[in-house]
Design an enzyme around this catalytic site. Structure first.
Site, PDB file in Angstrom:
ATOM      1  N   ASP A   8       0.857  -1.188   0.000  1.00  0.00           N
ATOM      2  CA  ASP A   8       0.000   0.000   0.000  1.00  0.00           C
ATOM      3  C   ASP A   8       0.891   1.234   0.000  1.00  0.00           C
ATOM      4  OD1 ASP A   8      -2.193   1.628   0.127  1.00  0.00           O
ATOM      5  OD2 ASP A   8      -2.596   1.288   2.254  1.00  0.00           O
ATOM      6  N   ASP A 103      -2.766   2.367  -6.206  1.00  0.00           N
ATOM      7  CA  ASP A 103      -1.728   2.457  -5.182  1.00  0.00           C
ATOM      8  C   ASP A 103      -1.679   1.277  -4.220  1.00  0.00           C
ATOM      9  OD1 ASP A 103      -4.145   3.126  -4.007  1.00  0.00           O
ATOM     10  OD2 ASP A 103      -3.244   4.536  -2.599  1.00  0.00           O
ATOM     11  N   GLU A 104      -2.387   0.199  -4.507  1.00  0.00           N
ATOM     12  CA  GLU A 104      -2.279  -0.965  -3.625  1.00  0.00           C
ATOM     13  C   GLU A 104      -2.566  -2.250  -4.386  1.00  0.00           C
ATOM     14  OE1 GLU A 104      -5.209  -1.638  -0.542  1.00  0.00           O
ATOM     15  OE2 GLU A 104      -6.566  -0.173  -1.453  1.00  0.00           O
TER      16      GLU A 104
END
Length: 358
Positions: A8, A103-104
């Site tokens: 993350d 983003d993860e």
């Protein structure tokens, strides 16, 4: 036993802005829309979070919490570019990648032989390589199952990682608040609290038949998660389930006629998005969404095998029946997508002529 890593990125959009504009570092910043246009915060850095600023918060309210907050307009093309670089780092370690957003992502490194096959060392190497390639920091959670890896990635932020070994699971989940389990939102957590259930240990000691009767299929899931069980493998191919578009209005509107005036542009943009990203997918429902001036929202949906412009207006009327005198701050339309097929589906019906009402 799988070895799952949940990576993350730390305040991703804001971190990209601070990387590209060093003068922003150390100052409270947020990526989001302008406050005078009813903007909403996409993400913010840790300096802003100290003032209580959070994602999905109205920009105007965020500025009241933090008067010195610097609002930065988003640059999605730059964020996508950074996300692609991060994905390339992942692919050096495994082919089993389940992206959750820009983003993860989950990574299954069970069969990765790098760094002596240690998931802990692999996560450290991935985070270091991400920093070297992008200049951005990431946090990671390592566990034998998906949901615990996701929880673990939040326990040592920013720029850290946390490991839950198989031996740690029974003790770790005992005191784990149920609200931390993915899928347990505020409404479900409130229902569970009314039943005296706050932690996984509470669920372990509760009558399982009662839970299943109350929550159905999710009751089974809750019982498993409370014991640290998550049999799900990574989903490396994620099929889009819906396409939608919405607009936050510059000023609240209050009448059906005003809402109808907004609809043609929304429907036109929805049609373009369906054509771009899901033109070969049949639909199975249409949805209209309203968010009111108290930030509560409602959605009305109806099953449909083909897109009907008239149905969107019917759903809008039904949604307006729930207004209860409140102003409308956001209006959205979407379609739910069925499984992929060869039947092309697009919005081709003409937009009706409307009496704009003002």
């Amino acid at each position: 036993m799988r070895k799952i890593i949940h990576v993350d990125m730390d305040c991703f959009y804001a971190a990209v802005e601070m990387r590209d504009f060093p003068e922003l570092r150390g100052k409270p910043i947020a990526v989001g829309g302008r406050s005078d246009r009813r903007g909403v915060i996409s993400t913010c850095n840790y300096e802003a979070r100290q003032f209580g600023v959070r994602s999905a918060m109205a920009s105007a309210y965020a500025l009241r919490l933090c008067p010195d907050l610097i609002l930065v307009p988003g640059r999605m093309d730059v964020y996508k570019q950074a996300s692609a670089q991060i994905r390339q780092v992942f692919e050096r370690y495994t082919d089993l990648i389940e992206p959750l957003s820009l983003d993860e992502a989950y990574l299954d490194v069970t069969d990765c032989q790098l760094h002596r096959g240690s998931a802990t060392l692999i996560a450290e190497a991935i985070r270091q390589e991400i920093f070297e390639v992008t200049g951005l920091t990431a946090s990671a959670g390592i566990a034998p199952v998906k949901f615990l890896a996701k929880i673990a990635s939040d326990l040592n932020k920013p720029n850290g990682q946390f490991v839950i070994t198989p031996e740690m699971i029974p003790e770790f989940v005992k005191s784990l608040p149920l609200i931390k389990i993915p899928g347990v939102g505020k409404v479900t957590a409130s229902k569970l609290e009314q039943m005296g259930l706050l932690t996984c240990e509470d669920v372990q000691n509760y009558n399982h038949e009662t839970l299943i009767q109350r929550f159905g299929k999710f009751g089974h899931v809750l019982i498993e998660r409370a014991q640290g069980i998550d049999p799900r493998a990574l989903s490396t191919h994620r099929e889009r389930k819906s396409v939608g578009v919405e607009t936050t209005l510059a000023k609240d509107i209050h009448t059906l006629e005003q809402c109808k005036a907004v609809m043609p542009q929304l429907i036109q943009e929805l049609g373009a998005r369906v054509t771009r990203s899901a033109k070969s997918r049949p639909i199975h429902k249409q949805v209209v969404k309203l968010k009111f001036d108290d930030f509560k929202q409602t959605t009305i949906e109806h099953r449909s095998d083909e897109v009907s412009v008239n149905l969107f207006y019917q759903l809008l009327e039904q949604a307006m029946d729930r207004r209860e005198g409140r102003g409308i701050r956001l209006l959205g339309v979407s379609v739910g997508l069925a499984s992929a097929s060869n039947s092309p589906q697009q919005i081709s019906a003409p937009t009706p002529q409307l009496d704009l009402g003002f």
